[in-house]
Write an enzyme that holds these catalytic residues in place. Structure first.
Site, PDB file in Angstrom:
ATOM      1  N   ASN A   1       0.851  -1.169   0.048  1.00 37.17           N
ATOM      2  CA  ASN A   1       0.270  -0.123   0.158  1.00 37.17           C
ATOM      3  C   ASN A   1       0.767   1.426  -0.023  1.00 37.17           C
ATOM      4  O   ASN A   1       2.053   1.104   0.032  1.00 37.17           O
ATOM      5  CB  ASN A   1      -0.856   0.071   1.103  1.00 37.17           C
ATOM      6  CG  ASN A   1      -0.144  -0.064   2.588  1.00 37.17           C
ATOM      7  OD1 ASN A   1       0.537   0.837   2.812  1.00 37.17           O
ATOM      8  ND2 ASN A   1      -0.247  -1.338   3.343  1.00 37.17           N
TER       9      ASN A   1
ATOM     10  N   ASP B   1      -4.204  -6.199   5.237  1.00 34.65           N
ATOM     11  CA  ASP B   1      -5.211  -6.999   5.658  1.00 34.65           C
ATOM     12  C   ASP B   1      -5.318  -8.539   5.195  1.00 34.65           C
ATOM     13  O   ASP B   1      -5.605  -9.452   5.829  1.00 34.65           O
ATOM     14  CB  ASP B   1      -6.412  -6.348   5.502  1.00 34.65           C
ATOM     15  CG  ASP B   1      -6.549  -5.157   6.661  1.00 34.65           C
ATOM     16  OD1 ASP B   1      -6.121  -5.242   7.714  1.00 34.65           O
ATOM     17  OD2 ASP B   1      -7.284  -4.194   6.409  1.00 34.65           O
TER      18      ASP B   1
ATOM     19  N   LYS C   1       8.449 -17.279 -10.632  1.00 35.37           N
ATOM     20  CA  LYS C   1       7.694 -16.090 -11.309  1.00 35.37           C
ATOM     21  C   LYS C   1       6.450 -16.724 -12.058  1.00 35.37           C
ATOM     22  O   LYS C   1       6.503 -17.559 -12.956  1.00 35.37           O
ATOM     23  CB  LYS C   1       8.507 -15.172 -12.168  1.00 35.37           C
ATOM     24  CG  LYS C   1       8.054 -14.009 -12.660  1.00 35.37           C
ATOM     25  CD  LYS C   1       9.175 -13.034 -13.524  1.00 35.37           C
ATOM     26  CE  LYS C   1       8.348 -12.365 -14.234  1.00 35.37           C
ATOM     27  NZ  LYS C   1       9.193 -11.627 -15.404  1.00 35.37           N
TER      28      LYS C   1
ATOM     29  N   PRO D   1      -2.666 -11.693  10.336  1.00 36.54           N
ATOM     30  CA  PRO D   1      -2.956 -11.632  11.578  1.00 36.54           C
ATOM     31  C   PRO D   1      -3.180 -10.250  12.312  1.00 36.54           C
ATOM     32  O   PRO D   1      -2.348  -9.425  11.429  1.00 36.54           O
ATOM     33  CB  PRO D   1      -1.556 -12.145  12.589  1.00 36.54           C
ATOM     34  CG  PRO D   1      -0.620 -12.119  11.495  1.00 36.54           C
ATOM     35  CD  PRO D   1      -1.087 -12.329  10.242  1.00 36.54           C
ATOM     36  N   ASP D   2      -4.156  -9.944  13.065  1.00 34.18           N
ATOM     37  CA  ASP D   2      -4.202  -8.420  13.548  1.00 34.18           C
ATOM     38  C   ASP D   2      -3.368  -8.369  14.772  1.00 34.18           C
ATOM     39  O   ASP D   2      -3.462  -8.773  15.769  1.00 34.18           O
ATOM     40  CB  ASP D   2      -5.919  -8.203  13.918  1.00 34.18           C
ATOM     41  CG  ASP D   2      -5.923  -6.771  14.217  1.00 34.18           C
ATOM     42  OD1 ASP D   2      -5.077  -6.069  14.668  1.00 34.18           O
ATOM     43  OD2 ASP D   2      -7.006  -6.381  13.695  1.00 34.18           O
ATOM     44  N   ILE D   3      -2.373  -7.510  14.319  1.00 39.01           N
ATOM     45  CA  ILE D   3      -1.100  -7.447  15.091  1.00 39.01           C
ATOM     46  C   ILE D   3      -1.633  -6.628  16.389  1.00 39.01           C
ATOM     47  O   ILE D   3      -1.344  -6.891  17.639  1.00 39.01           O
ATOM     48  CB  ILE D   3       0.194  -6.847  14.552  1.00 39.01           C
ATOM     49  CG1 ILE D   3       0.527  -7.718  13.375  1.00 39.01           C
ATOM     50  CG2 ILE D   3       1.098  -6.424  15.558  1.00 39.01           C
ATOM     51  CD1 ILE D   3       1.333  -6.913  12.422  1.00 39.01           C
TER      52      ILE D   3
ATOM     53  N   PHE E   1      -4.218   3.424  15.002  1.00 39.05           N
ATOM     54  CA  PHE E   1      -4.426   4.367  13.884  1.00 39.05           C
ATOM     55  C   PHE E   1      -5.682   3.783  13.068  1.00 39.05           C
ATOM     56  O   PHE E   1      -5.668   2.670  12.741  1.00 39.05           O
ATOM     57  CB  PHE E   1      -3.482   4.513  12.909  1.00 39.05           C
ATOM     58  CG  PHE E   1      -2.496   5.682  13.451  1.00 39.05           C
ATOM     59  CD1 PHE E   1      -1.852   5.316  14.879  1.00 39.05           C
ATOM     60  CD2 PHE E   1      -2.284   7.067  12.872  1.00 39.05           C
ATOM     61  CE1 PHE E   1      -0.916   6.613  15.315  1.00 39.05           C
ATOM     62  CE2 PHE E   1      -1.396   7.870  13.541  1.00 39.05           C
ATOM     63  CZ  PHE E   1      -1.117   7.785  14.740  1.00 39.05           C
TER      64      PHE E   1
ATOM     65  N   LYS F   1     -13.524   0.704  15.803  1.00 39.37           N
ATOM     66  CA  LYS F   1     -12.293   0.092  16.011  1.00 39.37           C
ATOM     67  C   LYS F   1     -11.771   0.276  17.414  1.00 39.37           C
ATOM     68  O   LYS F   1     -11.006  -0.818  17.881  1.00 39.37           O
ATOM     69  CB  LYS F   1     -11.230   0.619  15.084  1.00 39.37           C
ATOM     70  CG  LYS F   1     -11.361   0.091  13.844  1.00 39.37           C
ATOM     71  CD  LYS F   1     -10.354   0.761  12.664  1.00 39.37           C
ATOM     72  CE  LYS F   1     -10.903   0.378  11.222  1.00 39.37           C
ATOM     73  NZ  LYS F   1     -10.087   0.957  10.313  1.00 39.37           N
TER      74      LYS F   1
ATOM     75  N   LYS G   1     -11.189  -3.357  19.142  1.00 36.36           N
ATOM     76  CA  LYS G   1      -9.640  -3.854  19.222  1.00 36.36           C
ATOM     77  C   LYS G   1      -9.332  -3.676  20.542  1.00 36.36           C
ATOM     78  O   LYS G   1      -8.262  -4.051  20.864  1.00 36.36           O
ATOM     79  CB  LYS G   1      -8.715  -3.137  18.057  1.00 36.36           C
ATOM     80  CG  LYS G   1      -8.908  -3.357  16.661  1.00 36.36           C
ATOM     81  CD  LYS G   1      -8.049  -3.096  15.882  1.00 36.36           C
ATOM     82  CE  LYS G   1      -8.231  -3.408  14.320  1.00 36.36           C
ATOM     83  NZ  LYS G   1      -7.177  -3.430  13.554  1.00 36.36           N
TER      84      LYS G   1
END
Ligand code: CTP
Length: 413
Positions: A212, A281, A291, A307-309, A325, A339, A343
């Site tokens: 990203n 995500d 390749k 994994p959601d750290i 964030f 969130k 979380k």
């Protein structure tokens, strides 16, 4: 006790019309207890005499790197070590450029390069010179090296124009030093702050990946601000083109899985966890070993969630104070509040990213505007450089930690 009692301030005066305000500045600094030694550039001497500064400071004034007698009395390295604080006021566009380039071609620039003390700069120049991309690039560059800027102020200029560029008034400069001149308040002294920053890369095949736009700038600015606040800082960083801030322990990772591992390796004694990373995500379930070749057919990538750290850290029995964030393209605060709860965070920093009237906001830029939200409060931080937002955010975190009496606040644990 006066506010700057016995603080040793090295005042650099460069060649701008505002140099005459330096006299009042010295007087005010002494009124609040500071000891001031003045160093003038050759340009400054065209506006004010060394005798004037000597009279108000009560100390010998230096203006020449090659003055053998002055060097014998106090060498320039000794002078650089003497200072608790360097203040350059007024600072011309030329001096700011030389500082940004790391030049040491006169006494003042050499001292700035040789000192460990915080360097603060009060610019003074014509408004067009201030707005020039060259000057702005120099300022940004210096801010990333922890140089603090006071002003410039807006108003009538000596050249007859009106705009941003005049030196802040001596009273304002002294007030800024009194507020933060001891470096930044050591609000996180003795704390370990763990930060994630940058994007992650999720491998598709050996030459391709999913990633990203994250530049890592916000996370790196926060790392810098946390160091300035006295914290020990571990920065787990995805691939970015940024230099490691001074005093930061940086761990480089690529994928979300690696970031997850590195965070859990370091989180044991962390008091604060700040997740600024734009973690991918999703990742390809089965990255190709070689390749992927064109065959004329369409290719389907099957993705699985990473994994959601952040959530994995707040799920720990002894979670540090956790700050997330929320980068959103719409309904920013609403999603951020969701969130915060989902979380189980102590605090969330909400900002909008993406296109704004055709301009990118948030990602990659040097400025940002955010809303900081916690369970029973919020604070809007208007558009500012990422470094100044980072200082404000660290101050809010320290305040909330103090208010809740422990590393963790009143989350529903
Ligand atoms: N985060 C994380 N690990 C992930 C995903 C996100 O640590 N795998 C952290 C980010 O660093 C950020 C916060 O979680 O602090 C919010 O991330 P975001 O991706 O915006 O939230 P999601 O819960 O993934 O929600 P959505 O994808 O619906 O926006």
């Amino acid at each position: 006790m006066a506010d700057l009692e016995n603080r040793k301030i090295l005042l650099g005066v460069t060649g701008g019309i505002a140099a005459y305000k330096g006299i009042e500045l010295v007087r005010r600094l002494r009124e609040v207890g500071a000891r001031v030694r003045v160093v003038m550039t050759s340009g400054a001497r065209r506006f004010v005499t060394a005798q004037s500064f000597q009279a108000v400071s009560g100390e010998a004034v230096r203006d020449d790197l090659w003055d053998a007698e002055a060097e014998a009395a106090m060498g320039h390295i000794e002078l650089a070590r003497w200072a608790d604080q360097v203040l350059v006021a007024p600072a011309t566009a030329d001096f700011i450029a030389r500082l940004a380039a790391g030049m040491a071609n006169d006494l003042l620039s050499t001292l700035c390069l040789a000192t460990d003390a915080p360097v603060w700069v009060a610019p003074s120049m014509n408004r067009v010179m201030w707005a020039n991309p060259a000057t702005q690039a120099n300022v940004r560059q210096l801010e990333t090296r922890d140089v603090t800027f006071i002003g410039p102020a807006s108003g009538d200029q000596a050249c007859g124009e009106v705009g941003l560029g005049r030196m802040s008034e001596p009273a304002e400069i002294v007030a800024a030093l009194v507020d933060g001149g001891s470096g930044v308040v050591q609000s996180l002294a003795g704390r370990h702050v763990l930060i994630t920053a940058g994007p992650t890369r999720e491998r598709i095949d050996p030459v391709r990946y999913i990633s990203n736009h994250s530049s890592g700038k916000m996370g790196y600015a926060i790392a810098r601000a946390a160091v300035a606040a006295g914290a020990r800082v571990t920065l787990v960083s995805g691939p970015v083109a940024l230099a490691t801030p001074r005093g930061v322990d940086r761990v480089n990772v690529e994928s979300a899985a690696q970031m997850h591992r590195a965070v859990h390796d370091a989180v044991g004694d962390a008091d604060v966890f700040i997740a600024t990373a734009a973690v991918a995500d999703h990742r390809p379930v089965a990255p190709a070993a070689h390749k992927i070749k064109k065959t004329g057919d369409s290719v389907t990538l099957t993705l699985e969630q990473t994994p959601d750290i952040l959530a994995s850290v707040t799920a720990l029995p002894a979670s540090p104070f956790a700050v997330g964030f929320a980068a959103e393209t719409r309904d920013v605060e609403l999603y951020a509040e969701q969130k915060l709860k989902k979380k189980n965070l102590d605090m969330i920093v909400a900002n909008r990213v993406g296109e704004d009237d055709g301009q990118m906001v948030g990602f990659g830029t040097d400025e940002n505007a955010v809303t900081v939200i916690w369970s029973d409060g919020r604070q809007v931080l208007p558009r500012a450089t990422k470094l100044s937002l980072a200082h404000e955010l660290i101050a809010i975190i320290a305040e909330r930690m103090a208010a809740t009496g422990s590393a963790r606040s009143n989350r529903s644990a």
